[in-house]
Design an enzyme around this catalytic site. Structure first.
Site, PDB file in Angstrom:
ATOM      1  N   ARG A  15      -1.295   2.484   0.896  1.00  0.00           N
ATOM      2  CA  ARG A  15      -0.952   1.613   0.631  1.00  0.00           C
ATOM      3  C   ARG A  15      -0.283   0.561   0.844  1.00  0.00           C
ATOM      4  O   ARG A  15      -0.018   0.747   2.389  1.00  0.00           O
ATOM      5  CB  ARG A  15       0.187   1.816  -1.083  1.00  0.00           C
ATOM      6  N   LYS A  74       6.992   3.120   0.793  1.00  0.00           N
ATOM      7  CA  LYS A  74       7.833   4.089   1.531  1.00  0.00           C
ATOM      8  C   LYS A  74       9.319   4.509   1.646  1.00  0.00           C
ATOM      9  O   LYS A  74       8.985   2.610   2.551  1.00  0.00           O
ATOM     10  CB  LYS A  74       6.502   5.377   1.641  1.00  0.00           C
TER      11      LYS A  74
END
Ligand SMILES: NC(=O)c1ccc[n+]([C@@H]2O[C@H](COP(=O)([O-])OP(=O)(O)OC[C@H]3O[C@@H](n4cnc5c(N)ncnc54)[C@H](O)[C@@H]3O)[C@@H](O)[C@H]2O)c1
Length: 373
Positions: A15, A74
């Protein structure tokens, strides 16, 4: 404001924190958007897509060093800790209550760290976690259906059945965001769906919006034990806020399940609600215990980055725009939901559960982050 978008470095993370559409919105509002080269590749956005909307492509060093607001997906990993610095606002999933080294790295660096997962509205919704739960829930039903196939170790049963042949049975334990989304896909596939939850209000709501197409039953150890005996797919989707997932399906209970049935433990990122569950990856997603297939991928949305990246940007962009337009201090004073996202400011922990988790001092946000008069 100069807004950076860093490329994700964690294994299997495809992502990116901003789509070209999101970058366009920010550029149109007069911000300078700096995207690390190839950051969008995993989500099928190439550098040229960002350049076309007015963003600049830059090296990893430039993105981290020049940005005032840095967007990620993240949490920073150890190799990124030296890049954390005073004066930078970091906006990403952090989960630092479970990560002491990162908590110390953030505190020591003097950075301002805002966690997607703790942004919380007055009605207790988590708007930046919800899209990932929606995706994980929908994927859970797909994964369950797929791993029922015989060559993959499954029972050899088509979840939807066919005219004249009974469909399969899906048991969803926990009818929150994950559970609801798992249920609608399972219903769509033609399965018979039962949802167990402990909240009667939630079950009333599910019954109403699903027009009675699911059976809702109060969750208890006895009920789980009897329901899993009939289930072809069990989807674990419980959440007890702030706690590890309760082990609702015990090893002993596996004995009553059909050989080749499938457990998808979506709650694995909180430790799992199935005693025999242990985290797996997209490249090696399943294993069997007592003849029952276990699918326990801890970052399910990472498997569908094109969808996840767009869903994430849809949810984060209003907050990014607010921080970019007003600065962090003013943005949090205008929006209590965003204020709850702020975990660390200038060396102080401003989110109480994180301080408690690591036995460190907690400082109320308004003592360290004052909106300009
Ligand atoms: N693996 C992944 O990639 C992934 C992705 C997203 C979310 N998740 C996880 O999925 C889980 C569910 O998330 P969510 O967003 O749906 O949470 P949610 O808060 O929307 O829903 C949780 C539901 O569990 C119910 N519940 C609590 N205790 C129960 C019990 N004993 N029996 C039955 N139901 C019970 C609650 O009443 C609630 O309806 C969380 O652990 C979350 O972290 C995992």
């Amino acid at each position: 404001m100069r807004i950076g978008v860093a490329k994700e470095v964690k294994t299997d993370e495809y992502r990116v924190a901003l789509t070209p559409a999101g970058a366009r919105e920010l550029v149109l509002k007069g911000h300078d958007v700096l995207v690390e080269t190839t950051a969008g590749d995993g989500s099928a956005f190439v550098d040229a897509d960002y350049e076309r909307v007015g963003a600049r492509i830059a090296s990893v060093d430039d993105v981290w060093n020049e940005s005032e607001l840095l967007l990620k997906v993240k949490e920073p990993i150890a190799s990124e800790y030296p890049r954390l610095r005073e004066g930078l606002v970091l906006f990403t999933y952090l989960h630092i209550a479970a990560d002491e080294p990162l908590t110390h790295a953030l505190v020591d660096s003097g950075i301002r760290a805002v966690a997607y997962e703790t942004v919380e509205t007055a009605d207790r919704r988590l708007p930046l976690l919800a899209p990932m739960s929606e995706i994980a829930g929908r994927l859970a039903a797909q994964a369950g259906a797929y791993f029922l196939e015989k060559p993959l170790g499954g029972r050899g049963l088509l979840l939807g059945g066919v005219p004249g042949v009974q469909p399969g049975r899906v048991l969803v334990v926990g009818g929150g965001v994950v559970g609801y989304n798992a249920a609608i896909i399972a219903i769509g596939l033609g399965a018979q769906v039962t949802i167990l939850d402990r909240s009667i209000d939630r079950m009333r709501y599910l019954d109403e919006i699903l027009h009675g197409r699911v059976t809702t039953v109060m969750s208890s150890a006895l009920q789980i034990e009897s329901s899993i005996a009939d289930a072809d797919v069990v989807i674990g989707a419980v959440l007890v806020p702030g706690a590890r997932a309760p082990k609702l399906v015990t090893r002993e209970m596996l004995g009553v399940m059909n050989q080749g049935s499938v457990i998808v433990d979506v709650a694995i990122d909180q430790g799992g609600c199935v005693e025999t569950a242990k985290p797996t990856t997209h490249s090696d997603p399943v294993y069997a215990v007592d003849g029952v297939t276990h699918y326990c991928v801890a970052n399910m949305p990472g498997g569908v980055p094109i969808t996840s990246t767009k869903a994430l940007t849809n949810a984060t962009l209003p907050y990014v725009e607010a921080i970019a337009e007003h600065g962090l201090a003013e943005a949090v004073s205008r929006d209590p939901a965003l204020a709850l996202g702020v975990n660390v400011v200038d060396g102080k922990i401003t989110y109480e559960p994180v301080a408690e988790a690591h036995h460190l001092d907690y400082t109320p946000l308004d003592e360290v982050l004052l909106a300009p008069a």
